[in-house]
Motif scaffolding. Structure first.
Motif, PDB file in Angstrom:
ATOM      1  N   ASP A  20    -115.931  51.468  59.696  1.00  0.00           N
ATOM      2  CA  ASP A  20    -116.892  51.771  58.633  1.00  0.00           C
ATOM      3  C   ASP A  20    -116.666  50.889  57.411  1.00  0.00           C
ATOM      4  O   ASP A  20    -117.627  50.418  56.783  1.00  0.00           O
ATOM      5  N   ILE A  21    -115.397  50.675  57.085  1.00  0.00           N
ATOM      6  CA  ILE A  21    -115.086  49.813  55.929  1.00  0.00           C
ATOM      7  C   ILE A  21    -115.542  48.384  56.200  1.00  0.00           C
ATOM      8  O   ILE A  21    -116.152  47.729  55.344  1.00  0.00           O
ATOM      9  N   ILE A  22    -115.260  47.897  57.400  1.00  0.00           N
ATOM     10  CA  ILE A  22    -115.672  46.533  57.760  1.00  0.00           C
ATOM     11  C   ILE A  22    -117.189  46.417  57.735  1.00  0.00           C
ATOM     12  O   ILE A  22    -117.755  45.443  57.198  1.00  0.00           O
ATOM     13  N   THR A  47    -119.398  48.188  56.063  1.00  0.00           N
ATOM     14  CA  THR A  47    -119.931  48.273  54.698  1.00  0.00           C
ATOM     15  C   THR A  47    -119.704  46.987  53.918  1.00  0.00           C
ATOM     16  O   THR A  47    -120.621  46.478  53.246  1.00  0.00           O
ATOM     17  N   LYS A  48    -118.496  46.441  54.011  1.00  0.00           N
ATOM     18  CA  LYS A  48    -118.213  45.183  53.286  1.00  0.00           C
ATOM     19  C   LYS A  48    -119.084  44.047  53.801  1.00  0.00           C
ATOM     20  O   LYS A  48    -119.639  43.264  52.999  1.00  0.00           O
ATOM     21  N   MET A  49    -119.237  43.949  55.099  1.00  0.00           N
ATOM     22  CA  MET A  49    -120.057  42.865  55.651  1.00  0.00           C
ATOM     23  C   MET A  49    -121.517  43.013  55.238  1.00  0.00           C
ATOM     24  O   MET A  49    -122.189  42.027  54.917  1.00  0.00           O
ATOM     25  N   ARG A  50    -122.016  44.229  55.229  1.00  0.00           N
ATOM     26  CA  ARG A  50    -123.421  44.424  54.857  1.00  0.00           C
ATOM     27  C   ARG A  50    -123.672  44.005  53.416  1.00  0.00           C
ATOM     28  O   ARG A  50    -124.655  43.317  53.114  1.00  0.00           O
ATOM     29  N   HIS A  51    -122.753  44.397  52.510  1.00  0.00           N
ATOM     30  CA  HIS A  51    -122.928  44.022  51.098  1.00  0.00           C
ATOM     31  C   HIS A  51    -122.880  42.499  50.930  1.00  0.00           C
ATOM     32  O   HIS A  51    -123.720  41.927  50.214  1.00  0.00           O
ATOM     33  N   ILE A  52    -121.918  41.859  51.561  1.00  0.00           N
ATOM     34  CA  ILE A  52    -121.776  40.409  51.405  1.00  0.00           C
ATOM     35  C   ILE A  52    -122.975  39.672  52.006  1.00  0.00           C
ATOM     36  O   ILE A  52    -123.554  38.759  51.383  1.00  0.00           O
ATOM     37  N   GLY A  56    -108.793  39.238  57.722  1.00  0.00           N
ATOM     38  CA  GLY A  56    -107.580  38.533  57.318  1.00  0.00           C
ATOM     39  C   GLY A  56    -106.750  39.329  56.337  1.00  0.00           C
ATOM     40  O   GLY A  56    -105.553  39.067  56.176  1.00  0.00           O
ATOM     41  N   ASP A  57    -107.357  40.319  55.683  1.00  0.00           N
ATOM     42  CA  ASP A  57    -106.634  41.171  54.736  1.00  0.00           C
ATOM     43  C   ASP A  57    -106.212  42.499  55.350  1.00  0.00           C
ATOM     44  O   ASP A  57    -105.636  43.344  54.657  1.00  0.00           O
ATOM     45  N   LEU A  58    -106.509  42.713  56.647  1.00  0.00           N
ATOM     46  CA  LEU A  58    -106.171  43.961  57.318  1.00  0.00           C
ATOM     47  C   LEU A  58    -105.202  43.717  58.468  1.00  0.00           C
ATOM     48  O   LEU A  58    -105.268  42.674  59.120  1.00  0.00           O
ATOM     49  N   GLU A  59    -104.319  44.687  58.672  1.00  0.00           N
ATOM     50  CA  GLU A  59    -103.444  44.617  59.825  1.00  0.00           C
ATOM     51  C   GLU A  59    -104.163  45.149  61.063  1.00  0.00           C
ATOM     52  O   GLU A  59    -105.254  45.734  60.970  1.00  0.00           O
ATOM     53  N   LEU A  60    -103.542  44.961  62.232  1.00  0.00           N
ATOM     54  CA  LEU A  60    -104.202  45.309  63.482  1.00  0.00           C
ATOM     55  C   LEU A  60    -104.558  46.794  63.536  1.00  0.00           C
ATOM     56  O   LEU A  60    -105.714  47.163  63.828  1.00  0.00           O
ATOM     57  N   ASP A  61    -103.578  47.662  63.270  1.00  0.00           N
ATOM     58  CA  ASP A  61    -103.838  49.098  63.359  1.00  0.00           C
ATOM     59  C   ASP A  61    -104.922  49.534  62.376  1.00  0.00           C
ATOM     60  O   ASP A  61    -105.779  50.367  62.697  1.00  0.00           O
ATOM     61  N   THR A  62    -104.905  48.948  61.180  1.00  0.00           N
ATOM     62  CA  THR A  62    -105.912  49.297  60.178  1.00  0.00           C
ATOM     63  C   THR A  62    -107.296  48.826  60.596  1.00  0.00           C
ATOM     64  O   THR A  62    -108.295  49.537  60.428  1.00  0.00           O
ATOM     65  N   SER A  63    -107.369  47.621  61.140  1.00  0.00           N
ATOM     66  CA  SER A  63    -108.670  47.078  61.551  1.00  0.00           C
ATOM     67  C   SER A  63    -109.288  47.884  62.687  1.00  0.00           C
ATOM     68  O   SER A  63    -110.511  48.013  62.774  1.00  0.00           O
TER      69      SER A  63
END
Length: 307
Positions: free
Chosen positions: A139-141, A143-148, A127-134
């Protein structure tokens, strides 16, 4: 039947039942398993590797927990990006049980809890990322999901080792637009590469022509230098030969007869030339002394002053 026989039969039956109860209470726990045991409805202990005995009617195995790392592939989730594009994303979670007691008592259905938590976390991140960025930030997604997920599942006795976004599926019209964009980008790169190749070929051709001209000029220069050196050497050798001839004549000390013969030969050569006038000395004996003067007259075409 005698009373003693009846008692014996009853005793055998009782012993048999007790043996069955003892045997049925034996549990063998393997290397990768943990048994969570309750006694009278409350947590009693956790069995590890080995042979254990379960007290009949008092103890019971609540949960058999595997200590191996497990993989759960969740169904695709509908996610809306920051620029209001709805797409389907499915994830894979690699987890491992670290505390069997918390795993048994922490949450009612751990797998369902992880799936729900994964879906909500994924929606919050995208929800905080645009389509092209997502599309370019897996890798960013991950990493964030693993930590949470790892922080949230600690109280359930679960360790989330890794989270992977398996597929990201934008809507069909967006996929078509992306495909056209990629095709145009590939054509643009192809055109640039062709133009750069042609430019490089022309540069190389011009450099070749320039180098050829330079080499030809250097060759011509070297040839002129060699010709001049050869001509200078020829003149030098000719002059040396003339000087040597004069030296030899002087050393020979010719008499008057030889000089007269040479004078006659010189007059013969002069007569064969283009001179219109020939000066003959009155004394032929002095002819050898005037050969040089006659030769200059013939070459210059002028008549000398007669003395």
């Amino acid at each position: 039947m005698e009373p003693g026989q009846v008692v014996l039969i009853v005793l055998v039956v009782v012993l048999g039942v007790l043996a069955l109860l003892v045997i049925s209470g034996v549990r063998i726990v393997t290397q990768t398993k943990k048994y969570v045991v309750e006694r009278l409805g409350a947590y009693h202990t956790t069995w590890g590797v080995g042979i254990h005995w379960l007290f009949p009617f008092v103890d019971r195995v609540v949960s058999v927990v595997s200590l191996k790392e497990q993989v759960k592939d969740f169904d695709p989730q509908a996610v809306i990006t920051k620029d209001n594009v709805t797409m389907q994303i499915d994830t894979i979670v690699f987890y491992q049980v670290t505390d069997p007691k918390l795993y048994a008592y922490g949450v009612e259905n751990p797998i369902l809890a992880i799936e729900a938590l994964s879906a909500t976390t994924l929606r919050n991140i995208l929800g905080d990322l645009e389509l092209d960025t997502s599309l370019t930030s897996r890798d960013i997604i991950n990493t964030k999901m693993r930590h949470i997920l790892d922080d949230a599942t600690d109280k359930w006795g679960i360790k989330v080792n890794r989270v992977e976004v398996k597929n990201i599926m934008p809507p069909k019209d967006i996929r078509d637009s992306m495909e056209k964009q990629m095709r145009a980008e590939r054509e643009r790169r192809q055109t640039i590469l062709i133009a750069e190749g042609e430019k490089r070929a022309k540069i190389l051709e011009a450099e070749g022509i320039n180098e050829s001209i330079i080499l030809k000029a250097q060759a011509d220069k070297q040839q002129v230098i060699l010709n001049a050196e050869a001509q200078a050497e020829s003149i030098r050798q000719l002059k040396e030969a003339e000087a040597l001839g004069i030296k030899l004549i002087k050393e020979a000390a010719p008499d008057a007869a030889v000089l007269q013969i040479k004078a006659y030969e010189a007059l013969a050569k002069l007569a064969e030339g283009q001179a219109t006038k020939i000066v003959v000395p009155s004394n032929l004996a002095d002819l050898a002394g005037t050969v040089t003067a006659l030769t200059e007259v013939v070459q210059s075409g002028k008549e000398p002053t007669k003395k």
